[in-house]
Design a protein around this motif. Sequence first.
Motif, PDB file in Angstrom:
ATOM      1  N   MET A   1       0.830  -1.198   0.000  1.00  0.00           N
ATOM      2  CA  MET A   1       0.000   0.000   0.000  1.00  0.00           C
ATOM      3  C   MET A   1       0.867   1.252   0.000  1.00  0.00           C
ATOM      4  O   MET A   1       0.585   2.219  -0.722  1.00  0.00           O
TER       5      MET A   1
ATOM      6  N   ALA B   1       2.269   1.750  -3.364  1.00  0.00           N
ATOM      7  CA  ALA B   1       1.249   2.264  -4.275  1.00  0.00           C
ATOM      8  C   ALA B   1       1.110   3.771  -4.148  1.00  0.00           C
ATOM      9  O   ALA B   1       1.022   4.493  -5.151  1.00  0.00           O
ATOM     10  N   TYR B   2       1.102   4.283  -2.928  1.00  0.00           N
ATOM     11  CA  TYR B   2       0.930   5.718  -2.712  1.00  0.00           C
ATOM     12  C   TYR B   2       2.137   6.525  -3.196  1.00  0.00           C
ATOM     13  O   TYR B   2       2.032   7.740  -3.377  1.00  0.00           O
TER      14      TYR B   2
ATOM     15  N   ILE C   1      -2.886  -1.308  -5.157  1.00  0.00           N
ATOM     16  CA  ILE C   1      -3.882  -1.256  -4.081  1.00  0.00           C
ATOM     17  C   ILE C   1      -4.731  -2.525  -4.086  1.00  0.00           C
ATOM     18  O   ILE C   1      -5.038  -3.095  -3.022  1.00  0.00           O
TER      19      ILE C   1
ATOM     20  N   SER D   1      -2.565  -5.353  -2.692  1.00  0.00           N
ATOM     21  CA  SER D   1      -2.401  -5.231  -1.238  1.00  0.00           C
ATOM     22  C   SER D   1      -3.697  -5.569  -0.507  1.00  0.00           C
ATOM     23  O   SER D   1      -3.668  -6.170   0.583  1.00  0.00           O
ATOM     24  N   THR D   2      -4.837  -5.219  -1.094  1.00  0.00           N
ATOM     25  CA  THR D   2      -6.121  -5.532  -0.465  1.00  0.00           C
ATOM     26  C   THR D   2      -6.347  -7.035  -0.426  1.00  0.00           C
ATOM     27  O   THR D   2      -6.857  -7.581   0.575  1.00  0.00           O
TER      28      THR D   2
ATOM     29  N   TYR E   1      -4.461  -8.370   2.462  1.00  0.00           N
ATOM     30  CA  TYR E   1      -5.217  -8.152   3.701  1.00  0.00           C
ATOM     31  C   TYR E   1      -6.351  -9.167   3.827  1.00  0.00           C
ATOM     32  O   TYR E   1      -6.629  -9.670   4.944  1.00  0.00           O
TER      33      TYR E   1
ATOM     34  N   SER F   1     -13.440  -5.405   2.276  1.00  0.00           N
ATOM     35  CA  SER F   1     -12.264  -5.342   1.411  1.00  0.00           C
ATOM     36  C   SER F   1     -12.613  -5.722  -0.024  1.00  0.00           C
ATOM     37  O   SER F   1     -12.102  -5.122  -0.982  1.00  0.00           O
TER      38      SER F   1
END
Length: 237
Positions: free
Chosen positions: A17, A20-21, A33, A36-37, A40, A59
């Motif tokens: 994440m 990604a940012y 994103i 990464s989700t 999670y 999610s």
Amino acid sequence: MPFLDPAWLIYLGAGLMLLAYAIRDELRLRTLIIVSTFVYIAYYYAVDGGPLWEAIVTSLLMVAVNFWVLGQIALERTTLRLSDDEKRLFDAFETLTPGQFRRILKLAHWRRADDPEGTVLTREDEPSGALFYVFNGIISVEKRGHRFRLPKGNFVGEVGFVLNRKTTTTSVAPEGVTYVEWDADALRKLARQRPALGNALNALLTRDLAKKLTASYRPDDALPANRETFELLEAAE
């Protein structure tokens, strides 16, 4: 803590994440994103006391939204879902991005000249409320008594559209010619709302006019140079 402890998934997901940012490209950002989700989600499923279905469902909703945005980005950057004719038309709009072209395409009307005596597109020294593109066939153009032929792949009415004045020629599409028509006011409104698109469109139309001026037509087919055409070219510089 064992290496395969689900807690490591939290660190992996957070790292993806953060990465990604740090990326400016939205396509790559959204892709990371989503990845990464999913990491999670794997944690929520494997954690002690899990699966945590509330977190998993939330999610998955986030993933769905990001997939939808990715689809919009793909449409902005590619010619996906365009028909063969629309792709041919896009080739003529070489200064526009696929996303800009799609906005232009929403305003387009595909026409076929059905009048045996020819369909009049523009009349010399009269206002024209439309911009045209000759998609297939050859049209007849007349200016001050001089006639010439204009083949497919050319715009008609670009001088009047860009300079917002009366047209400089009379153009007639013989029966069977196919062309694309845009309402001039709607197109100008779109250009004002999206300046980058407007600049790209103006550059395209002035390039089309320059091509006509420099093309090697026969004397009876030549586009006469006039004050309006040179004024348009100067406005694009």
